[in-house]
Design a protein around this motif. Structure first.
Motif, short mmCIF file in Angstrom:
data_model
loop_
_atom_site.label_atom_id
_atom_site.label_comp_id
_atom_site.label_asym_id
_atom_site.label_seq_id
_atom_site.Cartn_x
_atom_site.Cartn_y
_atom_site.Cartn_z
N HIS A 77 3.81 10.19 -9.76
CA HIS A 77 3.66 10.23 -11.31
C HIS A 77 3.56 9.04 -11.29
CE1 HIS A 77 0.71 13.52 -9.72
NE2 HIS A 77 1.77 14.04 -9.15
N ARG A 118 4.16 5.74 -5.78
CA ARG A 118 4.07 5.51 -6.73
C ARG A 118 2.81 6.65 -7.37
NH1 ARG A 118 5.73 1.46 -10.07
NH2 ARG A 118 3.76 1.64 -11.67
N ASN A 119 1.97 6.78 -6.60
CA ASN A 119 0.44 7.88 -7.26
C ASN A 119 1.26 9.08 -6.86
OD1 ASN A 119 -0.98 5.54 -8.01
ND2 ASN A 119 -1.85 5.91 -6.40
N HIS A 120 2.47 9.49 -5.47
CA HIS A 120 3.05 10.88 -5.05
C HIS A 120 3.65 11.12 -6.11
CE1 HIS A 120 5.04 13.12 -2.64
NE2 HIS A 120 6.43 13.65 -2.88
N GLU A 124 2.60 1.99 -3.63
CA GLU A 124 1.50 2.24 -4.22
C GLU A 124 0.94 3.61 -3.57
OE1 GLU A 124 -0.66 2.26 -7.63
OE2 GLU A 124 0.31 0.71 -7.24
N LYS A 125 0.88 4.16 -2.60
CA LYS A 125 0.93 5.58 -2.85
C LYS A 125 2.32 6.42 -3.25
CE LYS A 125 -1.92 5.27 1.37
NZ LYS A 125 -2.58 5.40 2.82
N GLN A 158 0.85 -0.75 0.14
CA GLN A 158 0.29 0.72 0.11
C GLN A 158 0.48 1.42 0.04
OE1 GLN A 158 -2.19 -0.16 3.80
NE2 GLN A 158 -4.38 -1.77 1.91
N GLU A 214 3.90 6.05 -14.21
CA GLU A 214 2.66 4.62 -14.50
C GLU A 214 2.85 3.21 -14.49
OE1 GLU A 214 0.07 6.24 -15.54
OE2 GLU A 214 0.76 8.95 -15.15
N ASP A 215 2.66 3.03 -14.55
CA ASP A 215 2.17 1.34 -14.76
C ASP A 215 2.95 0.90 -15.09
OD1 ASP A 215 0.57 1.47 -12.06
OD2 ASP A 215 -1.31 1.14 -13.78
N SER A 229 9.76 0.50 -11.82
CA SER A 229 9.45 1.24 -10.72
C SER A 229 10.36 0.38 -9.45
CB SER A 229 8.34 2.02 -10.60
OG SER A 229 7.63 0.36 -9.96
#
Length: 93
Positions: free
Chosen positions: A15, A11-13, A8-9, A5, A17-18, A22
């Motif tokens: 920006h 990764r979002n922070h 994932e946060k 989790q 992309e999938d 990473s």
């Protein structure tokens, strides 16, 4: 599960992309956890994410890395004070 989790946060922070690589993010996340734990005595999620983000952005240890981490100092201090226990009130005998 918690690390996934947080990852994932992060990764979002950042920006990310999938389809972007990473693979090193878990390393930055672990360093962020250690840094925040040492600074505050706990691992506050948002500080871990912010610190890991700084480690990611400043991959090469330079002057700017230190300046970026120093900029977070007020937040570390605030977190420590917010979680500090209040002293017990003296009782009358």
């Amino acid at each position: 599960m918690m690390d996934e989790q947080l990852l994932e946060k992060l990764r979002n922070h950042l920006h990310i992309e999938d389809d972007m690589d990473s693979t090193m993010l878990s390393l930055y996340l672990e360093q962020g956890k250690k840094y925040v734990q040492t600074a505050t005595g706990q691992q506050t999620e948002w500080l871990v994410i912010m610190t890991a983000g700084i480690f990611y952005e400043y991959r090469v240890a330079e002057k700017e890395l230190g300046e970026a981490l120093d900029a977070l100092t007020p937040f570390f201090v605030q977190e420590v004070y917010a979680d500090a226990e209040t002293p017990d009130e003296p009782t009358s005998t």
